[in-house]
Design a protein around this motif. Sequence first.
Motif, PDB file in Angstrom:
ATOM      1  N   VAL A 113       0.140   3.850  -5.283  1.00 14.67           N
ATOM      2  CA  VAL A 113       1.188   3.427  -4.335  1.00 14.67           C
ATOM      3  C   VAL A 113       0.629   3.381  -2.913  1.00 14.67           C
ATOM      4  CG1 VAL A 113       3.313   4.267  -3.229  1.00 14.67           C
ATOM      5  CG2 VAL A 113       3.184   4.115  -5.721  1.00 14.67           C
ATOM      6  N   LYS A 114      -0.174   4.375  -2.571  1.00 13.76           N
ATOM      7  CA  LYS A 114      -0.747   4.451  -1.228  1.00 13.76           C
ATOM      8  C   LYS A 114      -1.608   3.224  -0.942  1.00 13.76           C
ATOM      9  CE  LYS A 114      -0.921   8.896  -0.065  1.00 13.76           C
ATOM     10  NZ  LYS A 114      -1.466  10.234  -0.236  1.00 13.76           N
ATOM     11  N   LYS A 115      -2.384   2.809  -1.945  1.00  7.72           N
ATOM     12  CA  LYS A 115      -3.323   1.692  -1.750  1.00  7.72           C
ATOM     13  C   LYS A 115      -2.645   0.333  -1.840  1.00  7.72           C
ATOM     14  CE  LYS A 115      -7.669   3.718  -3.282  1.00  7.72           C
ATOM     15  NZ  LYS A 115      -8.343   3.982  -4.549  1.00  7.72           N
ATOM     16  N   SER A 116      -1.558   0.252  -2.612  1.00 11.91           N
ATOM     17  CA  SER A 116      -0.934  -1.050  -2.882  1.00 11.91           C
ATOM     18  C   SER A 116      -0.336  -1.668  -1.620  1.00 11.91           C
ATOM     19  CB  SER A 116       0.168  -0.883  -3.937  1.00 11.91           C
ATOM     20  OG  SER A 116       0.877  -2.092  -4.071  1.00 11.91           O
ATOM     21  N   LEU A 117      -0.450  -2.998  -1.541  1.00  5.91           N
ATOM     22  CA  LEU A 117       0.135  -3.710  -0.398  1.00  5.91           C
ATOM     23  C   LEU A 117       1.619  -3.979  -0.631  1.00  5.91           C
ATOM     24  CD1 LEU A 117      -2.757  -6.252   0.280  1.00  5.91           C
ATOM     25  CD2 LEU A 117      -2.271  -4.118   1.502  1.00  5.91           C
ATOM     26  N   LYS A 118       2.074  -3.728  -1.855  1.00  2.00           N
ATOM     27  CA  LYS A 118       3.488  -3.934  -2.191  1.00  2.00           C
ATOM     28  C   LYS A 118       4.356  -2.901  -1.490  1.00  2.00           C
ATOM     29  CE  LYS A 118       3.502  -7.250  -5.383  1.00  2.00           C
ATOM     30  NZ  LYS A 118       4.463  -8.352  -5.496  1.00  2.00           N
ATOM     31  N   LYS A 119       5.634  -3.250  -1.324  1.00  2.00           N
ATOM     32  CA  LYS A 119       6.547  -2.354  -0.597  1.00  2.00           C
ATOM     33  C   LYS A 119       7.564  -1.680  -1.524  1.00  2.00           C
ATOM     34  CE  LYS A 119       5.543  -3.057   3.911  1.00  2.00           C
ATOM     35  NZ  LYS A 119       4.151  -2.688   3.730  1.00  2.00           N
ATOM     36  N   GLU A 120       7.680  -2.209  -2.753  1.00  2.34           N
ATOM     37  CA  GLU A 120       8.692  -1.668  -3.675  1.00  2.34           C
ATOM     38  C   GLU A 120       8.066  -1.349  -5.043  1.00  2.34           C
ATOM     39  OE1 GLU A 120      12.818  -3.612  -3.280  1.00  2.34           O
ATOM     40  OE2 GLU A 120      11.384  -5.176  -2.788  1.00  2.34           O
ATOM     41  N   PHE A 121       8.562  -0.259  -5.645  1.00  4.67           N
ATOM     42  CA  PHE A 121       7.989   0.183  -6.918  1.00  4.67           C
ATOM     43  C   PHE A 121       9.082   0.690  -7.858  1.00  4.67           C
ATOM     44  CE2 PHE A 121       4.965   0.644  -3.535  1.00  4.67           C
ATOM     45  CZ  PHE A 121       3.802   0.098  -4.052  1.00  4.67           C
ATOM     46  N   ILE A 122       8.995   0.271  -9.116  1.00  2.00           N
ATOM     47  CA  ILE A 122       9.859   0.820 -10.162  1.00  2.00           C
ATOM     48  C   ILE A 122       9.000   1.869 -10.874  1.00  2.00           C
ATOM     49  CG2 ILE A 122      11.159   0.309 -12.280  1.00  2.00           C
ATOM     50  CD1 ILE A 122      11.198  -2.685 -11.170  1.00  2.00           C
ATOM     51  N   ILE A 123       9.526   3.084 -10.926  1.00  6.42           N
ATOM     52  CA  ILE A 123       8.713   4.201 -11.423  1.00  6.42           C
ATOM     53  C   ILE A 123       9.104   4.573 -12.862  1.00  6.42           C
ATOM     54  CG2 ILE A 123       8.055   6.623 -11.001  1.00  6.42           C
ATOM     55  CD1 ILE A 123       6.982   4.642  -8.880  1.00  6.42           C
ATOM     56  N   GLY A 124       8.153   4.410 -13.758  1.00  3.08           N
ATOM     57  CA  GLY A 124       8.400   4.716 -15.173  1.00  3.08           C
ATOM     58  C   GLY A 124       7.873   6.091 -15.540  1.00  3.08           C
ATOM     59  N   THR A 125       8.455   7.105 -14.939  1.00  2.00           N
ATOM     60  CA  THR A 125       8.136   8.476 -15.329  1.00  2.00           C
ATOM     61  C   THR A 125       9.238   9.407 -14.804  1.00  2.00           C
ATOM     62  OG1 THR A 125       6.349  10.100 -15.540  1.00  2.00           O
ATOM     63  CG2 THR A 125       6.633   9.139 -13.368  1.00  2.00           C
ATOM     64  N   GLU A 126       9.026  10.702 -14.934  1.00  2.00           N
ATOM     65  CA  GLU A 126      10.082  11.676 -14.622  1.00  2.00           C
ATOM     66  C   GLU A 126      10.549  11.569 -13.162  1.00  2.00           C
ATOM     67  OE1 GLU A 126      12.318  15.443 -14.691  1.00  2.00           O
ATOM     68  OE2 GLU A 126      10.887  14.743 -13.186  1.00  2.00           O
ATOM     69  N   ASN A 175       5.347   8.060   1.526  1.00  4.49           N
ATOM     70  CA  ASN A 175       5.341   6.612   1.788  1.00  4.49           C
ATOM     71  C   ASN A 175       6.698   6.189   2.342  1.00  4.49           C
ATOM     72  OD1 ASN A 175       2.679   5.826   0.183  1.00  4.49           O
ATOM     73  ND2 ASN A 175       3.878   7.167  -1.157  1.00  4.49           N
ATOM     74  N   PRO A 176       7.052   6.673   3.547  1.00  2.00           N
ATOM     75  CA  PRO A 176       8.414   6.427   4.045  1.00  2.00           C
ATOM     76  C   PRO A 176       8.755   4.944   4.238  1.00  2.00           C
ATOM     77  CG  PRO A 176       7.017   7.423   5.745  1.00  2.00           C
ATOM     78  CD  PRO A 176       6.223   7.469   4.474  1.00  2.00           C
ATOM     79  N   GLN A 177       7.730   4.121   4.348  1.00  2.00           N
ATOM     80  CA  GLN A 177       7.978   2.691   4.571  1.00  2.00           C
ATOM     81  C   GLN A 177       8.138   1.931   3.255  1.00  2.00           C
ATOM     82  OE1 GLN A 177       5.204   4.287   4.588  1.00  2.00           O
ATOM     83  NE2 GLN A 177       3.536   2.980   3.911  1.00  2.00           N
ATOM     84  N   LYS A 178       7.969   2.631   2.128  1.00  2.00           N
ATOM     85  CA  LYS A 178       8.074   1.948   0.826  1.00  2.00           C
ATOM     86  C   LYS A 178       9.326   2.396   0.077  1.00  2.00           C
ATOM     87  CE  LYS A 178       3.187   1.034   0.682  1.00  2.00           C
ATOM     88  NZ  LYS A 178       1.927   0.927  -0.025  1.00  2.00           N
ATOM     89  N   ARG A 179       9.740   1.585  -0.902  1.00  2.00           N
ATOM     90  CA  ARG A 179      10.959   1.896  -1.667  1.00  2.00           C
ATOM     91  C   ARG A 179      10.629   2.147  -3.132  1.00  2.00           C
ATOM     92  NH1 ARG A 179      15.993   0.393   0.488  1.00  2.00           N
ATOM     93  NH2 ARG A 179      15.763  -0.285   2.641  1.00  2.00           N
ATOM     94  N   PHE A 180      11.363   3.117  -3.713  1.00  2.41           N
ATOM     95  CA  PHE A 180      11.104   3.501  -5.098  1.00  2.41           C
ATOM     96  C   PHE A 180      12.407   3.476  -5.900  1.00  2.41           C
ATOM     97  CE2 PHE A 180       8.011   5.379  -2.287  1.00  2.41           C
ATOM     98  CZ  PHE A 180       6.831   4.972  -2.878  1.00  2.41           C
ATOM     99  N   TYR A 181      12.319   2.941  -7.119  1.00  2.00           N
ATOM    100  CA  TYR A 181      13.508   2.854  -7.972  1.00  2.00           C
ATOM    101  C   TYR A 181      13.199   3.437  -9.352  1.00  2.00           C
ATOM    102  CZ  TYR A 181      14.043  -0.842  -4.481  1.00  2.00           C
ATOM    103  OH  TYR A 181      14.063  -1.543  -3.317  1.00  2.00           O
ATOM    104  N   LEU A 182      14.207   4.116  -9.920  1.00  2.00           N
ATOM    105  CA  LEU A 182      14.079   4.578 -11.310  1.00  2.00           C
ATOM    106  C   LEU A 182      14.838   3.589 -12.186  1.00  2.00           C
ATOM    107  CD1 LEU A 182      14.666   8.434 -11.079  1.00  2.00           C
ATOM    108  CD2 LEU A 182      12.557   7.303 -11.804  1.00  2.00           C
ATOM    109  N   PRO A 183      14.243   3.123 -13.273  1.00  2.00           N
ATOM    110  CA  PRO A 183      14.936   2.132 -14.111  1.00  2.00           C
ATOM    111  C   PRO A 183      16.095   2.714 -14.914  1.00  2.00           C
ATOM    112  CG  PRO A 183      12.745   2.616 -14.987  1.00  2.00           C
ATOM    113  CD  PRO A 183      12.863   3.382 -13.714  1.00  2.00           C
ATOM    114  N   THR A 184      16.171   4.035 -15.020  1.00  2.00           N
ATOM    115  CA  THR A 184      17.268   4.676 -15.753  1.00  2.00           C
ATOM    116  C   THR A 184      17.526   6.057 -15.156  1.00  2.00           C
ATOM    117  OG1 THR A 184      17.892   5.682 -17.875  1.00  2.00           O
ATOM    118  CG2 THR A 184      15.568   5.426 -17.498  1.00  2.00           C
ATOM    119  N   ALA A 185      18.736   6.555 -15.360  1.00  2.00           N
ATOM    120  CA  ALA A 185      19.063   7.898 -14.853  1.00  2.00           C
ATOM    121  C   ALA A 185      18.603   8.973 -15.825  1.00  2.00           C
ATOM    122  CB  ALA A 185      20.561   8.004 -14.627  1.00  2.00           C
ATOM    123  N   HIS A 186      18.042   8.556 -16.968  1.00  2.00           N
ATOM    124  CA  HIS A 186      17.702   9.512 -18.030  1.00  2.00           C
ATOM    125  C   HIS A 186      16.304  10.121 -17.943  1.00  2.00           C
ATOM    126  CE1 HIS A 186      20.917   7.116 -20.230  1.00  2.00           C
ATOM    127  NE2 HIS A 186      21.436   8.273 -19.869  1.00  2.00           N
TER     128      HIS A 186
END
Length: 324
Positions: free
Chosen positions: A232-245, A256-267
């Motif tokens: 995430v630190k190296k990536s030039l992208k600003k948004e990430f979907i995180i597939g883990t806990e 990474n306060p300037q980047k956005r993170f999303y969880l694909p599920t609440a589970h």
Amino acid sequence: MISLKEDKEKKYIEELKKKILRLKKIRNAVIIVHNYQRDEIQDIADISGDSLALSQAAVRTDAKVIAFCGVHFMAESASILNPDKTVLLPVIEAGCPMADMITPEKLYAKKLEYPDAAVVCYVNSSAEIKAESDICCTSSNAIEIVKSLKNKRIIFVPDRNLARYVQSQIPEKEIIPWNGFCPTHIRLQEEEVTLAKRLYPEAEFIAHPECQPDVLSLADHICSTGGMFTYVKKSLKKEFIIGTESGMLYKLKKENPQKRFYLPTAHLICPSMKLTTLGWVAHALEYMINEIKVSDEIRKKAKRSLDKMLEISGEKKWMAVSGY
Ligand code: 13P
Ligand code: SF4
């Protein structure tokens, strides 16, 4: 406006943090925290990271006591590598269900079935399983470890998803997967990822190899929790979907306060990882309870599997891949 209840809770948390700090000094202790732990536990960490990077960090510390905020196999690895230190697991019930999906007897039977195969065990396993294996691996070096072995056949335990991922990357070998899995990661469904991708079309999807193959096939990058921070630190992208806990999001957002993170599920919550609270950490340090110890006979054999892995990965390289 902050309510009276919230204000009381905040004060209670601050008091507990101060108490832990005091006890840490008295006990000459270090607090080691896995990336999936609660936010407030992350806040008291001397060191945080992924499973074995933490054990390696524990070897270098001068502290006499290690309060390991994670699950049983992690504290056990720290104890195997640091037999002269006192390793405490604040909540003794915090186990990893995947690690319990294999027994030494069943592994022994599998070894008889495939006498020409080497046994690679994921670090998410008990000391007994490590002792019965040829070498250990983690999610960040599994491919490297399997490639390093001369054997064409590999019995890979206990995670079938990591085993399948390794097989997809090393088609020239035959990987015999154990039928274990992470009950948290298998909850993530392909459709949930597809929907998240539709909702956040600019986001990259990063997945842990414990996810199921159909989920992994949608990933832009597959890596360990430590690897996610580096990526995430190296990536030039600003948004990430995180597939883990879900615990990962706290530090990812903080770093990474300037980047956005999303969880694909609440589970995506590991119940075992969430058992550790500030209260239990304070309790363990105050009364010096829940020490993790491994019998010398098993410890020596298990250490061999861990040491072999470290020889191949190299500590410096290990630190880099785990994002530590
Ligand atoms: P990492 O070693 O990638 O942190 O994984 C530990 C774990 O338990 C994943 O579920
Ligand atoms: Fe075990 Fe899965 Fe929890 Fe990791 S997230 S500790 S593999 S149950």
